[in-house]
Design a protein around this motif. Structure first.
Motif, short mmCIF file in Angstrom:
data_model
loop_
_atom_site.label_atom_id
_atom_site.label_comp_id
_atom_site.label_asym_id
_atom_site.label_seq_id
_atom_site.Cartn_x
_atom_site.Cartn_y
_atom_site.Cartn_z
N TYR A 36 0.83 -1.20 0.00
CA TYR A 36 0.00 0.00 0.00
C TYR A 36 0.87 1.25 0.00
N ASN A 37 1.88 1.25 0.85
CA ASN A 37 2.77 2.41 0.93
C ASN A 37 3.53 2.62 -0.37
N LEU A 38 3.94 1.53 -1.01
CA LEU A 38 4.64 1.64 -2.29
C LEU A 38 3.72 2.17 -3.38
N LEU A 46 8.51 6.89 -6.00
CA LEU A 46 8.90 5.48 -5.89
C LEU A 46 10.26 5.28 -6.53
N GLU A 47 11.21 4.76 -5.75
CA GLU A 47 12.57 4.59 -6.24
C GLU A 47 12.80 3.22 -6.88
N ASN A 48 12.15 2.19 -6.37
CA ASN A 48 12.38 0.83 -6.86
C ASN A 48 11.04 0.17 -7.21
N PRO A 49 10.55 0.34 -8.44
CA PRO A 49 9.25 -0.23 -8.81
C PRO A 49 9.25 -1.76 -8.82
N ALA A 50 10.41 -2.38 -8.95
CA ALA A 50 10.47 -3.85 -8.95
C ALA A 50 10.10 -4.42 -7.59
N ARG A 51 10.23 -3.64 -6.53
CA ARG A 51 9.89 -4.10 -5.18
C ARG A 51 8.40 -4.44 -5.09
N MET A 52 7.56 -3.70 -5.82
CA MET A 52 6.12 -3.98 -5.80
C MET A 52 5.85 -5.39 -6.33
#
Length: 67
Positions: A26-28, A37-43
């Motif tokens: 949710y926070n991402l 958002l710095e790292n979209p792959a984290r989602m």
């Protein structure tokens, strides 16, 4: 988090982990909407981890019902 780590966790720990990961997701999403958002792959990683946990939970539930 890999499947072996997930399988080693108890059902209660898995439930808590899902809640924690959903909160982080949710926070991402909020960060993505605001453009920070710095790292979209984290989602994607979080979504896959949630799916892995839910799969293990379903396997355990089905194994319990089969007995």
């Amino acid at each position: 988090m890999n499947v072996k780590e997930i399988r080693d966790m108890s059902n209660e720990e898995l439930s808590k982990e899902v809640v924690s990961l959903k909160e982080e997701l949710y926070n991402l999403r909020f960060a993505q909407a605001t453009g920070s958002l710095e790292n979209p792959a984290r989602m994607r990683d979080i979504k896959k981890t949630i799916a892995r946990i839910k799969t293990v939970q379903t396997e355990r539930a089905n194994a319990k019902d089969a007995q």
